[in-house]
Scaffold this motif. Structure first.
Motif: not given
Lengths: 336, 336
Positions: A92, A94-96, A98, B3, B5-6, B8, B11, B198-199, B202-203, B206, B209, B223
């Protein structure tokens, strides 16, 4: 009785909190950052004569052998220029990368000039620089959207007092713009009419929030203003800022001089942001459904927990009142 | 490399501007508003002994014959209490009467108490008051959503320094909440899993954070943190704040004491907003798809034109760094 209003273009909700209503005198700015400035400041990297303090210039307009406005790369860009956009979406997260260009647009060679004391020929040079940088930065392959904005005074996020704007290319279409495009498209499909044309017509009919209306521009206090004394300049015949015509630049320069004189008269030299909204690169299907518009957002109060938590903005100045205070007339006031 | 980032859930897009990266010492607050306060201020309407300066109390918790926390109506409400909601949509001008209740929740009887020096039993009383006001205000017919938030210090929008939160009922579901509900529902439908679970998973996997993880709460630096040192407290087993259990209050009180001590140690006494996100009234279909979460949003830098114009936030502190600085351990630090 407070009112909950909705902006049909952005979807934003706002409480017009009449019970807390503020008169201009409650909001007048002390503008201490602007007191006692002289034309030149030896420490200011944006001053005439201090060009060696900045990265190499990208554009200038000259007059009498010296620059009057010029564009330079931002020394501390929020995005960096590289040749490719990398995506990296794990789970989840989601990064790009910059990727983008970030320039500073110096709006005067004098340290003590501001939108509040500039003349129409100053605004004319500024708008011509804006147009040039839009054209230029849209050509980069990695540009999806060009954001041009101005932060005036510390409270609006400016770190330098010398008048300047910034332009940033982003490799995506920002969420705020996507929402405007979606709503404009839906409105067009339902009503067979451009949403901006409809807003202008409705506002002119009602004449409660119109500040000035000219051949190519309508200046209004938006119905669902999120900020005290927010103003929107809607271009009647333009969907992309880079296509602005000389006649429009001439007209807008005069209107900007008058508008900021009026702001100064009513509120003093205030911190504000100016934001240009223009179509993203491509998106030709939207040319008849979207108009360039410039937001002028005074920063006279802070967003707090309620606004951050709900997205509902609270504004203690009904835009109808703001429009009454800011209303101007180019002809009659020139005759004085 | 910066970066994009989005988030989820919301949005929201954010630029993590590593090139401008800031260490805690760059952001340390001078907390001058809090210097030299004493337990009692004769001009403060929220102080013990000054009860006649406020409208009639709605709730209190007592100890040793005096109140320790209490709720009062806000003297300057942004919404007003009336019996009906009127809608008035002419053309594109969509508005509603702003009907609602706006209370001030006084979090201590002492003028010089703040989240940065309170103990777990102080937080315990505060959380019990929050629960009571949620329960009570949800019962009003015109309530669709209850927003509970806290503005700490002027820069975060507070007009009084005495520790307090605010609670406001709104007759609509705010756009920010609608977006979270929509995204949580879509995620559930696509993944057959609660987005918050889910967040958290996932956190924890990893572990970049995570600030603290306990039986009922996960505390993380999000994130796509939109603000420097933003923290989110996610409730593992709760979708509506008003249903919080005593065991959860006890656990959370200890975590809040530790978290704000840690904030103080790293950044000093900072301006911040705290926002509780909880399900709107009704919406029972969402109980298994949504979790209560509390945002803690330090206000160490200003939003400027780029953020306002694009909706893309710029954050110069990667949340991975923020989490490293703010990480704490309840047991080991208690043993010291």
């Amino acid at each position: 009785m407070p009112e909950l209003r909705k902006n049909i273009l952005t979807g934003n909700q706002v409480v017009i909190a009449v019970e807390r209503s503020k008169r201009p005198s409650d909001l007048k700015s002390d503008n201490d950052e602007f007191e006692n400035l002289s034309e030149y400041d030896e420490k200011c990297p944006l001053c005439l004569g201090n060009e060696e303090m900045t990265p190499p210039e990208q554009f200038r307009i000259q007059s009498d052998d010296k620059w009057v406005v010029r564009a330079i790369p931002n020394k501390f860009p929020i995005l960096s220029k590289t040749s490719e956009v990398l995506e990296n979406n794990e789970d989840i997260f989601i990064k790009k990368n910059g990727v983008g260009i970030h320039e500073v647009l110096i709006e005067s060679n004098k340290h003590n000039k501001s939108f509040f004391n500039m003349k129409s020929n100053d605004f004319n040079n500024i708008l011509r620089m804006y147009k040039n940088r839009f054209e230029k930065l849209l050509k980069f392959e990695f540009t999806s959207y060009v954001s041009l904005f101005k932060n005036n005074l510390k409270k609006a996020g400016a770190s330098l007092v010398h008048s300047h704007a910034q332009i940033i290319t982003v490799p995506i279409v920002p969420e705020n713009i996507e929402i405007e495009l979606r709503n404009a498209k839906e409105f067009y499909n339902s009503n067979k009419k451009n949403i901006f044309e409809f807003i202008i017509e409705s506002e002119l009919n009602r004449d409660e929030r119109v500040i000035y209306n000219s051949e190519n521009f309508s200046i209004i206090a938006p119905f669902a203003s999120a900020y005290n004394y927010e103003v929107e300049i809607i271009f009647k015949n333009l969907s992309r800022f880079e296509k602005i015509k000389d006649t429009e630049i001439n007209e807008l320069s005069i209107l900007m001089e008058r508008l900021f004189q009026k702001y100064k008269q009513v509120l003093g030299v205030i911190p504000f942001n100016m934001i240009v909204h223009s179509l993203p690169k491509g998106r030709y299907d939207m040319d008849d459904k979207y108009n360039v518009h410039i937001h002028i957002v005074p920063r006279l109060s802070n967003q707090a927990g309620f606004e951050l938590g709900t997205g509902i903005m609270v504004n203690a100045v009904p835009p109808e009142n703001a429009a009454q205070y800011l209303k101007f007339d180019v002809k009659s006031e020139k005759q004085k």
